[in-house]
Scaffold this active site. Structure first.
Site, PDB file in Angstrom:
ATOM      1  N   SER A 120       7.923  -1.501  11.038  1.00  0.00           N
ATOM      2  CA  SER A 120       8.881  -1.592  12.139  1.00  0.00           C
ATOM      3  C   SER A 120       8.309  -0.972  13.403  1.00  0.00           C
ATOM      4  O   SER A 120       7.538  -0.007  13.346  1.00  0.00           O
ATOM      5  CB  SER A 120      10.172  -0.859  11.757  1.00  0.00           C
ATOM      6  OG  SER A 120      11.006  -0.668  12.868  1.00  0.00           O
TER       7      SER A 120
ATOM      8  N   TYR B 250      14.929   6.199   9.160  1.00  0.00           N
ATOM      9  CA  TYR B 250      14.460   4.832   8.924  1.00  0.00           C
ATOM     10  C   TYR B 250      13.025   4.677   9.405  1.00  0.00           C
ATOM     11  O   TYR B 250      12.164   4.139   8.685  1.00  0.00           O
ATOM     12  CB  TYR B 250      15.370   3.836   9.643  1.00  0.00           C
ATOM     13  CG  TYR B 250      14.867   2.410   9.587  1.00  0.00           C
ATOM     14  CD1 TYR B 250      14.966   1.675   8.410  1.00  0.00           C
ATOM     15  CD2 TYR B 250      14.287   1.815  10.698  1.00  0.00           C
ATOM     16  CE1 TYR B 250      14.488   0.376   8.351  1.00  0.00           C
ATOM     17  CE2 TYR B 250      13.819   0.513  10.648  1.00  0.00           C
ATOM     18  CZ  TYR B 250      13.914  -0.197   9.470  1.00  0.00           C
ATOM     19  OH  TYR B 250      13.432  -1.490   9.419  1.00  0.00           O
TER      20      TYR B 250
END
Length: 339
Positions: free
Chosen positions: A127, A152
């Site tokens: 990501s 995350y």
């Protein structure tokens, strides 16, 4: 080829699976069909895949190591695309154990499946959030990624390090893909494009965090699915120029690579809202909000390294992508909801 694809009922997963099937690959899709958002949307995506005779689905959670191992052995995949995860920067703030379970333990289980089956190549989703507090734009893979702004982001950076360990120890070719704000038809309801469209059409106010002073590198889903397949077809190799005295963080003397996959054209959030208003033919009600925990102010992808590896990649103009998303939302999504 025989491909095992995790997150097959997910947004990007469905698009990648359809492309694999269209070119003649056999695909075994893995997904746990959890209720992070409405499972009906996941089942609708899955229905599109089930129409293909070369697709088979197994409902398995990544955290269930035994069940996942058995799925790997039944699938006997040559290559693996790992897109399943507990997504959401903000969700990881309120539900950290869900992120850790799926994204850390789950990833170990995927790596173990790859090791046991001696797969030719693992391509996995990282990501753009890994860049965290790094404010130097556009993001280049060689930049530091050691200051994550959310759990995350930390789990995705951990995935890259875990993949390198398996590439080093077991010579498994692994390629990490740092996605940048993907949008498009069949997207997730928690994504900005989806939430903004829903709010505008329903006459509800849009929550614009940091008073709308945000920049994102919005990337159309087809422009993500294409490079994922091309990366899958070109397994990671050791970098002959790798110097352990001055190590490149995204290559290695092991078969390990990491690439940015993004549109490369960052857009101010208020510019996006204006384009979306034009697309939908309606004005948005705007509600200015403070910056949320875990959010970064701006993202932008430098994709030169990716282009050097696989060649030029598609880049759908924002307004074209918005039109395609809006058409899907107004017909397929809202039509199904009304039915």
């Amino acid at each position: 080829m025989k491909i095992l694809l995790t997150g097959a009922a997910g947004f990007i997963g469905m698009h990648v699976a359809l492309r694999l099937l269209a070119r003649g690959d056999e695909v075994v899709g893995i997904d746990n069909l959890n209720d992070y958002y409405d499972p009906a949307l996941k089942l609708a995506r899955l229905a599109r895949l089930r129409a293909h005779p070369d697709f088979r689905f197994e409902q398995v959670s990544l955290e269930d190591g035994m069940a996942l191992s058995e799925a790997f052995h039944r699938a006997t995949p040559q290559r693996v695309v790992h897109l399943a995860a507990q997504v959401g920067v903000r969700h990881s703030v309120v539900a950290p154990h869900a992120s850790a379970g799926s994204n850390l333990q789950g990833f170990v289980n995927v790596l173990e499946g790859c090791r046991a089956m001696r797969v030719e190549h693992l391509v996995y989703a990282s990501s753009s959030s890994v860049y965290g507090a790094n404010a130097q734009l556009p993001y280049v893979e060689e930049q530091g990624v050691d200051h994550p702004m959310s759990l995350y982001a930390a789990t995705k950076r951990a995935n890259e390090l875990m993949a390198h360990a398996y590439s080093h120890l077991f010579r498994i070719p692994t390629t990490g893909v740092r996605f940048f704000t993907v949008y498009g038809p069949w997207g997730r309801p928690d994504m900005a494009m989806f939430r903004f469209t829903k709010a505008i059409l329903e006459g509800q106010p849009l929550d614009l965090y940091n008073d709308g002073n945000m920049v994102r590198d919005f990337t159309y889903v087809d422009d993500v699915a294409d490079p994922v397949l091309r990366l899958l077809d070109k397994p990671a190799t050791p970098d002959p120029a790798f110097d352990p005295a001055r190590p490149d963080p995204v290559s290695s003397d092991a078969p390990f690579r990491v690439f940015n996959v993004g549109g490369g054209h960052p857009v101010h959030l208020l510019e996006l809202i204006s384009a979306l208003e034009d697309t939908l033919g309606r004005k948005a009600q705007r509600r200015l909000m403070p910056l949320q925990p875990g959010d970064v102010l701006a993202t932008g992808a430098n994709t030169q390294r990716l282009h050097d590896w696989i060649g030029p990649c598609p880049a759908t103009p924002l307004r074209v992508g918005l039109r395609r998303f809006a058409d899907w939302y107004l017909t397929s999504y809202q039509g199904a909801a009304r039915a």
